[in-house]
Structures are given as C-alpha cells and as structure tokens.
Motif scaffolding. Structure first.
Motif, PDB file in Angstrom:
ATOM      1  N   LEU A 153      34.898  41.965  29.932  1.00 20.65           N
ATOM      2  CA  LEU A 153      36.025  42.670  30.537  1.00 20.65           C
ATOM      3  C   LEU A 153      35.888  42.701  32.059  1.00 20.65           C
ATOM      4  O   LEU A 153      36.869  42.499  32.780  1.00 20.65           O
ATOM      5  N   GLY A 154      34.686  42.921  32.555  1.00 21.78           N
ATOM      6  CA  GLY A 154      34.454  42.919  33.998  1.00 21.78           C
ATOM      7  C   GLY A 154      34.701  41.558  34.630  1.00 21.78           C
ATOM      8  O   GLY A 154      35.315  41.458  35.703  1.00 21.78           O
ATOM      9  N   VAL A 155      34.237  40.507  33.969  1.00 22.76           N
ATOM     10  CA  VAL A 155      34.459  39.150  34.480  1.00 22.76           C
ATOM     11  C   VAL A 155      35.947  38.816  34.483  1.00 22.76           C
ATOM     12  O   VAL A 155      36.467  38.247  35.448  1.00 22.76           O
ATOM     13  N   ALA A 156      36.636  39.179  33.415  1.00 23.73           N
ATOM     14  CA  ALA A 156      38.079  38.914  33.345  1.00 23.73           C
ATOM     15  C   ALA A 156      38.832  39.694  34.415  1.00 23.73           C
ATOM     16  O   ALA A 156      39.757  39.170  35.041  1.00 23.73           O
ATOM     17  N   ALA A 157      38.444  40.938  34.650  1.00 22.55           N
ATOM     18  CA  ALA A 157      39.107  41.742  35.677  1.00 22.55           C
ATOM     19  C   ALA A 157      38.900  41.128  37.060  1.00 22.55           C
ATOM     20  O   ALA A 157      39.837  41.062  37.866  1.00 22.55           O
ATOM     21  N   ALA A 158      37.698  40.661  37.333  1.00 22.40           N
ATOM     22  CA  ALA A 158      37.429  40.021  38.619  1.00 22.40           C
ATOM     23  C   ALA A 158      38.216  38.718  38.758  1.00 22.40           C
ATOM     24  O   ALA A 158      38.735  38.415  39.837  1.00 22.40           O
ATOM     25  N   ALA A 159      38.318  37.970  37.669  1.00 27.87           N
ATOM     26  CA  ALA A 159      39.033  36.697  37.703  1.00 27.87           C
ATOM     27  C   ALA A 159      40.531  36.901  37.913  1.00 27.87           C
ATOM     28  O   ALA A 159      41.201  36.045  38.488  1.00 27.87           O
ATOM     29  N   VAL A 160      41.074  38.015  37.466  1.00 25.78           N
ATOM     30  CA  VAL A 160      42.503  38.289  37.622  1.00 25.78           C
ATOM     31  C   VAL A 160      42.775  38.994  38.953  1.00 25.78           C
ATOM     32  O   VAL A 160      43.757  38.696  39.631  1.00 25.78           O
ATOM     33  N   PHE A 161      41.891  39.903  39.327  1.00 21.77           N
ATOM     34  CA  PHE A 161      42.130  40.721  40.511  1.00 21.77           C
ATOM     35  C   PHE A 161      42.078  39.910  41.808  1.00 21.77           C
ATOM     36  O   PHE A 161      42.894  40.130  42.706  1.00 21.77           O
ATOM     37  N   ALA A 162      41.145  38.980  41.906  1.00 15.58           N
ATOM     38  CA  ALA A 162      40.998  38.211  43.152  1.00 15.58           C
ATOM     39  C   ALA A 162      42.264  37.411  43.493  1.00 15.58           C
ATOM     40  O   ALA A 162      42.782  37.530  44.610  1.00 15.58           O
ATOM     41  N   PRO A 163      42.816  36.604  42.584  1.00 13.83           N
ATOM     42  CA  PRO A 163      44.057  35.884  42.917  1.00 13.83           C
ATOM     43  C   PRO A 163      45.257  36.816  43.116  1.00 13.83           C
ATOM     44  O   PRO A 163      46.122  36.547  43.951  1.00 13.83           O
ATOM     45  N   ALA A 164      45.318  37.916  42.369  1.00 12.69           N
ATOM     46  CA  ALA A 164      46.437  38.847  42.520  1.00 12.69           C
ATOM     47  C   ALA A 164      46.396  39.503  43.895  1.00 12.69           C
ATOM     48  O   ALA A 164      47.435  39.671  44.543  1.00 12.69           O
ATOM     49  N   ARG A 165      45.221  39.848  44.345  1.00 14.65           N
ATOM     50  CA  ARG A 165      45.090  40.457  45.671  1.00 14.65           C
ATOM     51  C   ARG A 165      45.487  39.464  46.767  1.00 14.65           C
ATOM     52  O   ARG A 165      46.164  39.822  47.727  1.00 14.65           O
ATOM     53  N   LYS A 166      45.082  38.211  46.597  1.00 14.17           N
ATOM     54  CA  LYS A 166      45.445  37.178  47.569  1.00 14.17           C
ATOM     55  C   LYS A 166      46.965  36.964  47.577  1.00 14.17           C
ATOM     56  O   LYS A 166      47.572  36.804  48.629  1.00 14.17           O
ATOM     57  N   ALA A 167      47.583  36.985  46.402  1.00 14.51           N
ATOM     58  CA  ALA A 167      49.031  36.786  46.314  1.00 14.51           C
ATOM     59  C   ALA A 167      49.804  37.948  46.924  1.00 14.51           C
ATOM     60  O   ALA A 167      50.905  37.760  47.440  1.00 14.51           O
ATOM     61  N   MET A 168      49.238  39.145  46.893  1.00 16.46           N
ATOM     62  CA  MET A 168      49.916  40.306  47.476  1.00 16.46           C
ATOM     63  C   MET A 168      49.983  40.219  49.000  1.00 16.46           C
ATOM     64  O   MET A 168      50.849  40.825  49.618  1.00 16.46           O
ATOM     65  N   ARG A 169      49.091  39.478  49.604  1.00 14.89           N
ATOM     66  CA  ARG A 169      49.064  39.361  51.062  1.00 14.89           C
ATOM     67  C   ARG A 169      50.099  38.377  51.609  1.00 14.89           C
ATOM     68  O   ARG A 169      50.384  38.387  52.789  1.00 14.89           O
ATOM     69  N   VAL A 170      50.647  37.530  50.752  1.00 13.74           N
ATOM     70  CA  VAL A 170      51.594  36.508  51.193  1.00 13.74           C
ATOM     71  C   VAL A 170      52.995  37.107  51.249  1.00 13.74           C
ATOM     72  O   VAL A 170      53.414  37.827  50.342  1.00 13.74           O
ATOM     73  N   ASP A 171      53.718  36.788  52.307  1.00 13.49           N
ATOM     74  CA  ASP A 171      55.098  37.245  52.457  1.00 13.49           C
ATOM     75  C   ASP A 171      55.988  36.463  51.485  1.00 13.49           C
ATOM     76  O   ASP A 171      55.999  35.226  51.511  1.00 13.49           O
ATOM     77  N   PRO A 172      56.728  37.130  50.602  1.00 10.71           N
ATOM     78  CA  PRO A 172      57.553  36.413  49.621  1.00 10.71           C
ATOM     79  C   PRO A 172      58.605  35.504  50.257  1.00 10.71           C
ATOM     80  O   PRO A 172      58.870  34.415  49.767  1.00 10.71           O
ATOM     81  N   MET A 173      59.191  35.941  51.358  1.00 13.21           N
ATOM     82  CA  MET A 173      60.217  35.109  52.004  1.00 13.21           C
ATOM     83  C   MET A 173      59.619  33.822  52.585  1.00 13.21           C
ATOM     84  O   MET A 173      60.237  32.767  52.530  1.00 13.21           O
ATOM     85  N   GLN A 174      58.433  33.926  53.104  1.00  8.12           N
ATOM     86  CA  GLN A 174      57.763  32.744  53.636  1.00  8.12           C
ATOM     87  C   GLN A 174      57.465  31.743  52.518  1.00  8.12           C
ATOM     88  O   GLN A 174      57.619  30.540  52.684  1.00  8.12           O
ATOM     89  N   THR A 175      57.095  32.258  51.384  1.00  8.69           N
ATOM     90  CA  THR A 175      56.813  31.394  50.225  1.00  8.69           C
ATOM     91  C   THR A 175      58.085  30.728  49.735  1.00  8.69           C
ATOM     92  O   THR A 175      58.096  29.535  49.424  1.00  8.69           O
ATOM     93  N   LEU A 176      59.182  31.472  49.680  1.00  7.34           N
ATOM     94  CA  LEU A 176      60.448  30.899  49.230  1.00  7.34           C
ATOM     95  C   LEU A 176      60.987  29.856  50.202  1.00  7.34           C
ATOM     96  O   LEU A 176      61.580  28.857  49.793  1.00  7.34           O
ATOM     97  N   ARG A 177      60.789  30.052  51.490  1.00  7.71           N
ATOM     98  CA  ARG A 177      61.252  29.088  52.483  1.00  7.71           C
ATOM     99  C   ARG A 177      60.430  27.809  52.459  1.00  7.71           C
ATOM    100  O   ARG A 177      60.914  26.743  52.817  1.00  7.71           O
ATOM    101  N   ALA A 178      59.189  27.892  52.023  1.00  2.00           N
ATOM    102  CA  ALA A 178      58.301  26.725  52.016  1.00  2.00           C
ATOM    103  C   ALA A 178      58.700  25.721  50.946  1.00  2.00           C
ATOM    104  O   ALA A 178      58.322  24.556  51.025  1.00  2.00           O
ATOM    105  N   ARG A 179      59.472  26.111  49.991  1.00  2.00           N
ATOM    106  CA  ARG A 179      59.888  25.200  48.929  1.00  2.00           C
ATOM    107  C   ARG A 179      60.862  24.263  49.513  1.00  2.00           C
ATOM    108  O   ARG A 179      61.305  23.318  49.417  1.00  2.00           O
TER     109      ARG A 179
END
Length: 77
Positions: free
Chosen positions: A51-77
C-alpha cells in the motif's frame, strides 16, 4: 480524485489478495506437512508495504501534474 481512486483500487486488490493468500496457504498447509502457514502479521506487513509503495507511485506523478497550468497544457496540443 486520482489518488483516492488509485488507493481504493489498490486497497480492494490487497483485500482480495490477502483473502486468497490466506485460503491458499491453508490448502498448502493441509497438503504438505512440513509447510507452516504464515501469520496474520506477515500478511498485514506485506499489505502495508504494498500500500505504501502504491501510494508513493501514485502520489509523485499526481503532485507533478498539479503543478502544471492546465491552459498551458491545452495550448501545447
């Protein structure tokens, strides 16, 4: 969110896995005289580690994704 859903999925998988492991270890213990079934502490410790390994594996990418501006990501497409 994403983290809650992933942890819920991992938790349900762990419950099913611990149940199956308990049943199969008892069957194996009945079939083989020299094999002792693992204790509940062993199953609990392994489940908490997974459970700890799974939480770390999910939390790290989710935290990184929260830092990205959604509009910047949509414009990059």
């Amino acid at each position: 969110g994403v983290v809650k859903g992933a942890i819920a999925l991992v938790g349900s998988g762990l419950l099913i896995g611990v149940f199956a492991a308990t049943v199969l270890s008892r069957v194996l213990f009945a079939a083989l005289d020299f094999v002792e079934p693992p204790s509940g502490l062993t199953f609990g410790a392994v489940a908490m580690i997974l459970l700890g390994v799974a939480a770390a594996a999910v939390f790290a990418p989710a935290r990184k994704a929260m830092r990205v501006d959604p509009m910047q990501t949509l414009r990059a497409r």
